[in-house]
Design a protein around this motif. Structure first.
Motif, PDB file in Angstrom:
ATOM      1  N   GLU A 141       0.842  -1.195   0.000  1.00  0.00           N
ATOM      2  CA  GLU A 141       0.000   0.000   0.000  1.00  0.00           C
ATOM      3  C   GLU A 141       0.873   1.240   0.000  1.00  0.00           C
ATOM      4  N   LEU A 142       0.381   2.296  -0.631  1.00  0.00           N
ATOM      5  CA  LEU A 142       1.073   3.586  -0.675  1.00  0.00           C
ATOM      6  C   LEU A 142       0.023   4.680  -0.523  1.00  0.00           C
ATOM      7  N   LYS A 143       0.252   5.570   0.446  1.00  0.00           N
ATOM      8  CA  LYS A 143      -0.669   6.683   0.671  1.00  0.00           C
ATOM      9  C   LYS A 143       0.129   7.971   0.818  1.00  0.00           C
ATOM     10  N   SER A 144      -0.443   9.065   0.348  1.00  0.00           N
ATOM     11  CA  SER A 144       0.119  10.390   0.552  1.00  0.00           C
ATOM     12  C   SER A 144      -1.010  11.386   0.734  1.00  0.00           C
ATOM     13  N   LYS A 145      -0.798  12.321   1.641  1.00  0.00           N
ATOM     14  CA  LYS A 145      -1.717  13.447   1.808  1.00  0.00           C
ATOM     15  C   LYS A 145      -0.884  14.696   1.630  1.00  0.00           C
ATOM     16  N   PHE A 146      -1.260  15.504   0.644  1.00  0.00           N
ATOM     17  CA  PHE A 146      -0.507  16.704   0.294  1.00  0.00           C
ATOM     18  C   PHE A 146      -1.121  17.907   0.991  1.00  0.00           C
ATOM     19  N   ILE A 147      -0.341  18.510   1.869  1.00  0.00           N
ATOM     20  CA  ILE A 147      -0.822  19.628   2.672  1.00  0.00           C
ATOM     21  C   ILE A 147      -0.412  20.954   2.030  1.00  0.00           C
ATOM     22  N   ARG A 148       0.866  21.055   1.655  1.00  0.00           N
ATOM     23  CA  ARG A 148       1.414  22.224   0.969  1.00  0.00           C
ATOM     24  C   ARG A 148       2.382  21.718  -0.096  1.00  0.00           C
ATOM     25  N   PRO A 149       2.598  22.473  -1.161  1.00  0.00           N
ATOM     26  CA  PRO A 149       3.488  21.992  -2.213  1.00  0.00           C
ATOM     27  C   PRO A 149       4.968  22.150  -1.875  1.00  0.00           C
ATOM     28  N   ALA A 150       5.754  21.200  -2.337  1.00  0.00           N
ATOM     29  CA  ALA A 150       7.208  21.347  -2.360  1.00  0.00           C
ATOM     30  C   ALA A 150       7.543  21.913  -3.732  1.00  0.00           C
ATOM     31  N   LYS A 151       8.621  22.689  -3.799  1.00  0.00           N
ATOM     32  CA  LYS A 151       8.960  23.374  -5.044  1.00  0.00           C
ATOM     33  C   LYS A 151      10.413  23.135  -5.425  1.00  0.00           C
ATOM     34  N   TYR A 152      10.733  23.497  -6.663  1.00  0.00           N
ATOM     35  CA  TYR A 152      12.091  23.359  -7.175  1.00  0.00           C
ATOM     36  C   TYR A 152      13.110  23.948  -6.206  1.00  0.00           C
ATOM     37  N   ASP A 153      14.178  23.216  -5.974  1.00  0.00           N
ATOM     38  CA  ASP A 153      15.333  23.584  -5.159  1.00  0.00           C
ATOM     39  C   ASP A 153      15.059  23.582  -3.654  1.00  0.00           C
ATOM     40  N   ASP A 154      13.851  23.228  -3.229  1.00  0.00           N
ATOM     41  CA  ASP A 154      13.594  23.069  -1.794  1.00  0.00           C
ATOM     42  C   ASP A 154      14.459  21.938  -1.252  1.00  0.00           C
ATOM     43  N   GLN A 170      11.947  25.541   6.180  1.00  0.00           N
ATOM     44  CA  GLN A 170      11.378  26.366   7.246  1.00  0.00           C
ATOM     45  C   GLN A 170      10.715  25.511   8.324  1.00  0.00           C
ATOM     46  N   GLY A 171      10.720  24.199   8.125  1.00  0.00           N
ATOM     47  CA  GLY A 171      10.107  23.300   9.099  1.00  0.00           C
ATOM     48  C   GLY A 171       8.612  23.149   8.932  1.00  0.00           C
ATOM     49  N   THR A 172       8.089  23.597   7.790  1.00  0.00           N
ATOM     50  CA  THR A 172       6.657  23.480   7.509  1.00  0.00           C
ATOM     51  C   THR A 172       6.351  22.070   7.004  1.00  0.00           C
ATOM     52  N   LEU A 173       5.345  21.433   7.602  1.00  0.00           N
ATOM     53  CA  LEU A 173       4.922  20.109   7.165  1.00  0.00           C
ATOM     54  C   LEU A 173       4.225  20.225   5.815  1.00  0.00           C
ATOM     55  N   LEU A 174       4.738  19.517   4.815  1.00  0.00           N
ATOM     56  CA  LEU A 174       4.191  19.591   3.462  1.00  0.00           C
ATOM     57  C   LEU A 174       3.333  18.384   3.108  1.00  0.00           C
ATOM     58  N   THR A 175       3.795  17.216   3.495  1.00  0.00           N
ATOM     59  CA  THR A 175       3.148  15.970   3.070  1.00  0.00           C
ATOM     60  C   THR A 175       3.296  14.934   4.171  1.00  0.00           C
ATOM     61  N   ILE A 176       2.269  14.106   4.327  1.00  0.00           N
ATOM     62  CA  ILE A 176       2.387  12.922   5.171  1.00  0.00           C
ATOM     63  C   ILE A 176       2.083  11.715   4.297  1.00  0.00           C
ATOM     64  N   GLY A 177       2.717  10.605   4.609  1.00  0.00           N
ATOM     65  CA  GLY A 177       2.493   9.425   3.797  1.00  0.00           C
ATOM     66  C   GLY A 177       2.774   8.155   4.559  1.00  0.00           C
ATOM     67  N   GLU A 178       2.471   7.056   3.920  1.00  0.00           N
ATOM     68  CA  GLU A 178       2.798   5.754   4.492  1.00  0.00           C
ATOM     69  C   GLU A 178       2.926   4.713   3.381  1.00  0.00           C
ATOM     70  N   THR A 179       3.759   3.744   3.653  1.00  0.00           N
ATOM     71  CA  THR A 179       3.827   2.565   2.799  1.00  0.00           C
ATOM     72  C   THR A 179       3.749   1.350   3.705  1.00  0.00           C
ATOM     73  N   ILE A 180       3.039   0.361   3.234  1.00  0.00           N
ATOM     74  CA  ILE A 180       3.052  -0.948   3.882  1.00  0.00           C
ATOM     75  C   ILE A 180       3.755  -1.873   2.908  1.00  0.00           C
ATOM     76  N   MET A 181       4.809  -2.503   3.406  1.00  0.00           N
ATOM     77  CA  MET A 181       5.602  -3.417   2.602  1.00  0.00           C
ATOM     78  C   MET A 181       5.337  -4.831   3.103  1.00  0.00           C
TER      79      MET A 181
END
Length: 136
Positions: free
Chosen positions: A59-72, A99-110
């Motif tokens: 399983e693969l899950k992601s929740k996108f809270i804020r975008p990551a951008k080029y060169d971050d 800046q320590g801002t949470l952008l994404t949370i996710g999980e994988t089950i292997m």
């Protein structure tokens, strides 16, 4: 609980027309993080596969809270909140910008799979040997 961090700098090729990291790249970020954290623990996928066990994604899950951008410069935190058991291991991820801002949370089950039979198998002793000390 076990946790560790890996840093990844966003490359231009990983962004979409809006300048955001394309969502499909997060699976690769999670893989890089798992591989590097395991390497730090003394666990190498290559070695595990040489002993006949592979670890595909179930399983693969992601929740996108804020975008990551080029060169971050992203910090990807890997968390194992529970000791792996049976034939599965669950990884959780938190992706932060500089800046320590949470952008994404996710999980994988292997799932651990015997390469000869293609069937699930117990968590290898190598994995238990390296992770058990982090769980009481």
């Amino acid at each position: 609980m076990f946790e560790s961090e890996v840093q990844i700098r966003v490359r231009y090729a990983e962004t979409d027309q809006m300048g955001y990291v394309y969502h499909g790249n997060y699976a690769a970020y999670y893989e890089v993080t798992r591989t590097e954290v395991f390497r730090r623990l003394g666990i190498e996928y290559k070695e595990m596969e040489a002993t006949g066990t592979m670890m595909p994604v179930l399983e693969l899950k992601s929740k996108f809270i804020r975008p990551a951008k080029y060169d971050d410069l992203l910090t990807i935190k890997l968390l194992l909140k529970s000791k792996p058991h049976g034939s599965r291991i669950k990884f959780e991820y938190e992706v932060y910008n500089e800046q320590g801002t949470l952008l994404t949370i996710g999980e994988t089950i292997m799932v651990f799979v015997d390469m000869k039979t293609g069937r699930p198998t117990e968590v290898p002793a190598l994995i238990h040997g390296k992770l058990d000390e982090h769980f009481s």
